[in-house]
Structure formats: structure tokens, C-alpha cells
Scaffold this active site. Structure first.
Site, PDB file in Angstrom:
ATOM      1  CD  GLU A 132     -65.753 -84.656   8.444  1.00  0.00           C
ATOM      2  OE1 GLU A 132     -66.537 -85.271   9.196  1.00  0.00           O
ATOM      3  OE2 GLU A 132     -66.056 -83.592   7.868  1.00  0.00           O
ATOM      4  CB  SER A 228     -68.522 -89.574  18.595  1.00  0.00           C
ATOM      5  OG  SER A 228     -69.675 -88.932  18.140  1.00  0.00           O
TER       6      SER A 228
END
Ligand code: SF4
Length: 317
Positions: A132, A228
Site C-alpha cells: 500500500e 498483513s
């Protein structure tokens, strides 16, 4: 073997968020509409179970577009977002492509573009090398200053009186980010914040749910993945808010029954990219060897849904 009672405190909400639901649905619909294989650039969401399931249905996961061998097949970009160079490259290669970037990540992309137009130096609070962050930094040509922790601010060579702006990754610790923002505001006199909080609703709600039950838990299991960000933050939050131990479960079969021997209270949550089926399977496994009493608070249901692009929708059920 004596079976003793274990109270399981299930965090709620937990598991899939709207962005993850949308990204997976996009791959499934593309497979129905265009047939297999479908290329997917990066893990569509950070979860092995999801990725393996999609592989079985015909998805091929790649790291970069140059791994594509059949240029007639569509490619989907992951929920984490991509730098602008990726769709540009796909266009140059004449690929049919779809972008599964979560709309809440796209919102941040538009924010950095806007701050660039205003000629503001931009600070991004986030984790280096996370997809991201790479995607957000690749939205504009101007440099973006990445801050992972408060001490990184000392390295910035921006004058204190210069107007600056900041954005954040969507999956950070709400508490830690608050402290970093306070430190930014202390260092610079004129700080422009994002129009809406960048840490998304799903991250916030899952951390809040863990905070509520962590104080009573001897062990807190987070079903998720070590790549994650979401999962790692839930682990930290569980520990910070009172769980004696927090453990990441990437494979539910690999839990250690021995450490449950003297445990009375167990917390369980699932990260935003971990499906509910893994939570239910894990509880079933625990029930085989323990006397389980389930507790789940009646929390407010999340009702956010992100639509998929109509070009990818199949007519098949
Ligand atoms: S965690 Fe938040 S930003 Fe990430 S996909 Fe889910 S809703 Fe979108």
C-alpha cells in the site's frame, strides 16, 4: 486426559472488510466472465487460504507484469493499490486490466495528488515496503517523506514554518498513529491533515473489538498472515490492552494444544483479510480437545459494501 473449561471470547467485528470482499469478488467474477486463467498482480489480499482457493479456480499470481506469458488474458491489481506506473505499463502492453484497489486506499491516492497540486511537502505515516505504501508513494512525481516512527521525524530536513501535509496507511495502529500525528504537529507549525481519517473503518473497528476483550484473555489468537499489516497491528493491540500473550495463527492446524493447559480465557479475532470460515474451523478444532464456552458481544454490524466495476460483472451465478 482431563478436559478443562476454556472461555472463548470472540472479537466482533472481525474478518473480511468491504475492500477485501470486493477484491475477491472481482477475481471470481472475472474468472466467470472471461474464463481462466486470470492474472493477479500480487496476493489479491494477504491471506494464503484465499490465494490458494483462487489459484484452484484459475487465478495465476504474479509479482510483476513482465511475468505474464499470455497477453490475451486479463490482469487484476491487488486491493493494496499500485503505483501509477503499473496501469501505464499494462496499457503499453495492451493488456486488459482491472484495478481492485480498495476505494479507501484510492481516496488516499487522490489526497496525495491534491497535496502535490498545492505544492505541499507530504509526510506518509506507514510501513516501508508494504504494497500500500509503495502504491501511495507511486501516485505522484514529488517526493513523499515516509515516517514509520516518531524518531524518523528528526531526519526530515523541512523547515518548521513550512506548511506540510500528512496522510497515513489505512491499516496502522490507531493509538500509535495518534502519537506520531501529535509529534508532527509539535514539530511543524502549519500541518494540513487529510479530509477524513485515513486509517479505515475496518482497521479501527477490529482494533476496538480486540481492546474490549483483551484485558480478560490469557492468550489472544489472531488468525491472519505475517505479511498483513492488519494482523500484526491486532497482535500488538491485544498485548497492549492486557492479553498475557498474543499469537498469530497463519495455519489454524498449527496451534499448540499444550499451551492451553492452564488457560481459562482465550481471545480470537481474524484480520480484515482472513475469512470467517477459518475462525469457525479453528473453534471446531479446539472443541475436539477442550470444553469450550463461547462468548461473543453483540456489536454493531458493519454494512459498508463497495461495488465492483460493471465491466467485470458476469451474468453467471
Ligand atoms: S482494511 Fe480498510 S483499506 Fe484495507 S481493504 Fe479493508 S476496508 Fe479497504
Amino acid at each position: 486426559m482431563t478436559i478443562h473449561r476454556i472461555n472463548i471470547h470472540l472479537a466482533s467485528p472481525r474478518g473480511f472488510c468491504a475492500g477485501v470482499d470486493r477484491a475477491i469478488l472481482m477475481v471470481e467474477e472475472a474468472l466467470k466472465k472471461f474464463g481462466s486463467p486470470i492474472y493477479v498482480r500480487h496476493e489479491i489480499v494477504h491471506n494464503k487460504y484465499v490465494v490458494e482457493n483462487l489459484k484452484k479456480k484459475g487465478a495465476i499470481f504474479i509479482d510483476e507484469l513482465d511475468e505474464i506469458t499470455d497477453f490475451s488474458r486479463p490482469v487484476i491489481f491487488s486491493a493494496h493499490g499500485v503505483p501509477k506506473s503499473v496501469p501505464k505499463n499494462a496499457e503499453n502492453l495492451n493488456l486488459k486490466f482491472f484495478d481492485a484497489t480498495c476505494p479507501l486506499v484510492s481516496k488516499i491516492h487522490r489526497e496525495v495528488e491534491n497535496f502535490e497540486r498545492l505544492n505541499l511537502p507530504i509526510i506518509l505515516i506507514g510501513h516501508k515496503d508494504h504494497p500500500e505504501v509503495i502504491g501511495t508513494m507511486g501516485q505522484i512525481k514529488s517526493p513523499i517523506y515516509l515516517i514509520e516512527k516518531i524518531s524518523d521525524l528528526d531526519l526530515l530536513k523541512i523547515p518548521k514554518d513550512k506548511k506540510i501535509a500528512y496522510v497515513t496507511q489505512t491499516t496502522l495502529s490507531v493509538d500509535d498513529t495518534k502519537s506520531i500525528i501529535q509529534a508532527i504537529k509539535k514539530k511543524f507549525y502549519n500541518v494540513i491533515k487529510p479530509r477524513k481519517n485515513d486509517i479505515c473503518y475496518a482497521t479501527t473497528n477490529r482494533q476496538e473489538a480486540v481492546k474490549r476483550i483483551a484485558p480478560k484473555c490469557d492468550i489472544f489468537y489472531v488468525i491472519g498472515a505475517k505479511n498483513s499489516s492488519n494482523s500484526l497491528r491486532l497482535l500488538e493491540v491485544a498485548k497492549q490492552y492486557g492479553a498475557k500473550k498474543s499469537i498469530l495463527l497463519e495455519n489454524i492446524e498449527n496451534y499448540d494444544q499444550k499451551i492451553l493447559k492452564n488457560i481459562n480465557n482465550l481471545g480470537i479475532t481474524a484480520s480484515a483479510s482472513a475469512p470467517e470460515i477459518l475462525v469457525q474451523k479453528f473453534i471446531k478444532i479446539l472443541k475436539l480437545k477442550n470444553d469450550i464456552l463461547l462468548h461473543e458481544e453483540d456489536s454493531k454490524k458493519e454494512n459498508i459494501v463497495f461495488k465492483i466495476p460493471h465491466q467485470i460483472k458476469s451474468k453467471l451465478k
